[in-house]
Design an enzyme around this catalytic site. Structure first.
Site, mmCIF file in Angstrom:
data_model
loop_
_atom_site.group_PDB
_atom_site.id
_atom_site.type_symbol
_atom_site.label_atom_id
_atom_site.label_comp_id
_atom_site.label_asym_id
_atom_site.label_seq_id
_atom_site.Cartn_x
_atom_site.Cartn_y
_atom_site.Cartn_z
ATOM 1 N N GLU A 1 20.157 -20.256 29.867
ATOM 2 C CA GLU A 1 20.599 -20.353 31.270
ATOM 3 C C GLU A 1 21.216 -21.726 31.532
ATOM 4 O O GLU A 1 20.575 -22.760 31.333
ATOM 5 C CB GLU A 1 19.394 -20.097 32.198
ATOM 6 C CG GLU A 1 19.812 -19.894 33.638
ATOM 7 C CD GLU A 1 18.631 -19.524 34.533
ATOM 8 O OE1 GLU A 1 17.719 -18.811 34.080
ATOM 9 O OE2 GLU A 1 18.636 -19.980 35.691
ATOM 10 N N LYS B 1 9.136 -17.879 38.320
ATOM 11 C CA LYS B 1 10.167 -17.728 37.288
ATOM 12 C C LYS B 1 10.828 -19.082 37.039
ATOM 13 O O LYS B 1 11.149 -19.441 35.894
ATOM 14 C CB LYS B 1 11.196 -16.678 37.737
ATOM 15 C CG LYS B 1 12.183 -16.261 36.676
ATOM 16 C CD LYS B 1 13.421 -17.130 36.609
ATOM 17 C CE LYS B 1 14.414 -16.619 35.579
ATOM 18 N NZ LYS B 1 15.580 -17.499 35.425
ATOM 19 N N ASP C 1 4.511 -18.649 21.038
ATOM 20 C CA ASP C 1 4.728 -17.256 21.421
ATOM 21 C C ASP C 1 4.904 -17.174 22.943
ATOM 22 O O ASP C 1 3.931 -17.172 23.697
ATOM 23 C CB ASP C 1 3.495 -16.452 20.951
ATOM 24 C CG ASP C 1 3.581 -14.983 21.300
ATOM 25 O OD1 ASP C 1 4.431 -14.602 22.118
ATOM 26 O OD2 ASP C 1 2.775 -14.213 20.749
ATOM 27 N N HIS D 1 24.370 -24.696 40.063
ATOM 28 C CA HIS D 1 24.330 -23.615 39.087
ATOM 29 C C HIS D 1 25.746 -23.226 38.664
ATOM 30 O O HIS D 1 26.048 -23.098 37.484
ATOM 31 C CB HIS D 1 23.601 -22.416 39.699
ATOM 32 C CG HIS D 1 23.340 -21.330 38.724
ATOM 33 N ND1 HIS D 1 22.336 -21.404 37.790
ATOM 34 C CD2 HIS D 1 23.972 -20.154 38.511
ATOM 35 C CE1 HIS D 1 22.351 -20.311 37.056
ATOM 36 N NE2 HIS D 1 23.339 -19.536 37.470
HETATM 37 C C1 MEV Z 1 16.664 -19.399 38.508
HETATM 38 O O1 MEV Z 1 16.612 -19.246 37.107
HETATM 39 C C2 MEV Z 1 15.350 -19.931 39.020
HETATM 40 C C3 MEV Z 1 15.243 -20.063 40.533
HETATM 41 O O2 MEV Z 1 15.535 -18.801 41.151
HETATM 42 C C4 MEV Z 1 13.835 -20.485 40.840
HETATM 43 C C5 MEV Z 1 13.477 -20.497 42.314
HETATM 44 O O3 MEV Z 1 14.056 -19.726 43.092
HETATM 45 O O4 MEV Z 1 12.574 -21.297 42.665
HETATM 46 C C6 MEV Z 1 16.243 -21.041 41.071
#
Ligand code: MEV
Length: 436
Positions: free
Chosen positions: A83, A276, A292, A389
């Site tokens: 990413e 995430k 792992d 991003h």
């Molecule tokens: C993207 O890989 C991760 C985010 O969505 C985490 C979040 O929203 O805190 C930017």
């Protein structure tokens, strides 16, 4: 399309079968697969032998995030992730906290756990009596397996019979706690558990027919749920030190940040995405160090729901004009065994981290996770994430459009002061190509 004996084919023959049966004989697919074969035959063989039916390699970018100050020591952290913005975000957060005291971490506990799951249809008290009478013999029979781990300071910490009949009729476990030192220890744990199960059944068969006839061993396996293998990580600073070019002063930023974390604490939908972001940092270091990541993912998300609701792993508060951001994370990691001495890139990654103990690696991984989470929530509550991003994603779009180096240089420059979107990049590239 079915086939038998496929795993016995040579690699070339496997590729030929694949191209003929799944790609209509398209030679381009073969070229792609082969272009990822390593010229170094020994290295390629190593990869071929990692897994069954290996026909090529699948690369991941290997990035590094410098400036991580963890317990007053600097680290450059290896991260394997595709990413675009993750390494940049980790590096930014590391730099941000470097001048505000860095990350403070400590390991709370390192117990790993496994179970022999079995059914027992006889008298519960008889089972307890039987178990208590053979427990020390069971442990003794494990000596050949545990001696080495014992000499390193680990081994079996505790073994107990657990009545699970409230969850399911006749269901019991023998629960075993382990200290696996610097090894992740999955093979060690599973070997011990299978040996215990074997001995349990054997002793019952030989000496306790009433137990034996009512006992059915279902399975023996470690658990990836490790709520007693926990690392704590935090950052903190006076709220006034949180001033950066966000349009908000330190207190305003801190309050908005705390609010955003609270939303992840109360709303599952947000919690999953919030966590995430943490796992972006965690997984990339876990993969780079040959651990792992599926085990880590499973254990972390179960831990995020340990109180009945899935919630945020991290927490934030303002107290006495001080901002604090922290989390506890279950991480069963290893720095010896497994891929650690086998995969040259994993070895290099561990070297880069000064060959840490498993506990130190838990601290580093947790710091990477918190840094990532901080960077994401900081962007979300100030500029939004798309700006950063899409800047990082720009090269992916340009590569997709097959831009040459000259076009890339020009457009990277152009998008320094323009908002990146797929359509804007197409427009700018088309214009550039028309004018050139
Ligand atoms: C993207 O890989 C991760 C985010 O969505 C985490 C979040 O929203 O805190 C930017």
């Amino acid at each position: 399309m079915s086939i038998s004996g496929f795993s016995k084919f040579s690699k070339e023959k496997k590729v030929d079968w694949l191209i003929k049966n799944h790609f209509n004989g398209n030679i381009d697919a073969k070229k792609i697969l082969k272009s990822y074969w390593n010229e170094d035959k020994k290295l390629q063989q190593l990869h071929d032998e990692f897994t069954e039916n290996c026909i090529s390699n699948f690369y991941m970018p290997f990035g590094i995030a410098p400036n991580f100050l963890i317990n007053n020591k600097f680290f450059t952290i290896p991260m394997a992730i595709e990413e675009s913005s993750v390494v940049a975000a980790a590096s930014n957060a590391a730099k941000f906290w470097m001048s505000r005291g860095g990350f403070k971490t400590h390991v709370r506990s390192i117990t790993k756990v496994g179970h022999i799951h079995f059914l027992f249809k006889g008298n519960k008290d008889e089972l307890i009596k039987f178990y208590e009478s053979i427990k020390s013999d069971l442990i003794k029979t494990l000596s050949p397996l545990t001696n080495n781990m014992k000499s390193r300071g680990g081994g079996i910490q505790e073994i107990k019979l657990v009545n699970c009949c409230e969850k399911m009729n006749y269901y019991y476990q023998i629960e075993v706690n382990f200290n696996t030192c610097d090894a992740m220890g999955a093979n060690f744990i599973n070997s011990c558990l299978e040996k215990i199960a074997y001995e349990l059944k054997k002793i019952a068969n030989e000496k306790y027919p009433m137990i034996s006839k009512n006992l059915e061993i279902i399975m023996s396996i470690l658990s990836n749920y490790v709520p007693n293998c926990i690392v704590h990580v935090e950052v903190s600073c006076p709220v006034n030190d949180l001033n950066f070019e966000s349009g908000l002063d330190g207190r305003e930023f801190a309050e908005k940040f705390v609010q955003a974390v609270k939303i992840a604490e109360v709303d599952t939908s947000r919690a999953v995405t919030h966590n995430k972001g943490i796992m972006n940092g965690v997984d990339s270091v876990v993969i780079a160090t040959g651990n792992d990541f599926r085990a880590i993912e499973a254990g972390v998300h179960a831990y995020a729901s340990k109180d009945g609701n899935y919630t945020s792993l991290s927490h934030a508060q303002i107290k006495n004009k001080n901002f604090k951001f922290w989390m506890d994370l279950p991480l069963a990691l290893g720095t010896v065994g497994g891929l650690t001495s086998l995969h040259p890139m994993v070895k290099l990654a561990l070297d880069l981290l000064d060959n840490p103990s498993a506990e130190m690696l838990m601290e580093i991984v947790a710091a990477a996770g918190l840094a990532q989470n901080f960077a994401a929530v900081k962007s979300l509550t100030t500029t939004g994430i798309q700006k950063g991003h899409m800047k990082m994603h720009l090269l992916n779009i340009l590569n997709n459009l097959q831009a040459n180096q000259n076009e890339k240089d020009k457009l990277i420059n152009h998008f320094k002061s323009n908002i990146v979107s797929h359509s804007e990049v197409v427009k700018a590239l088309t214009k550039l190509r028309k004018n050139d």
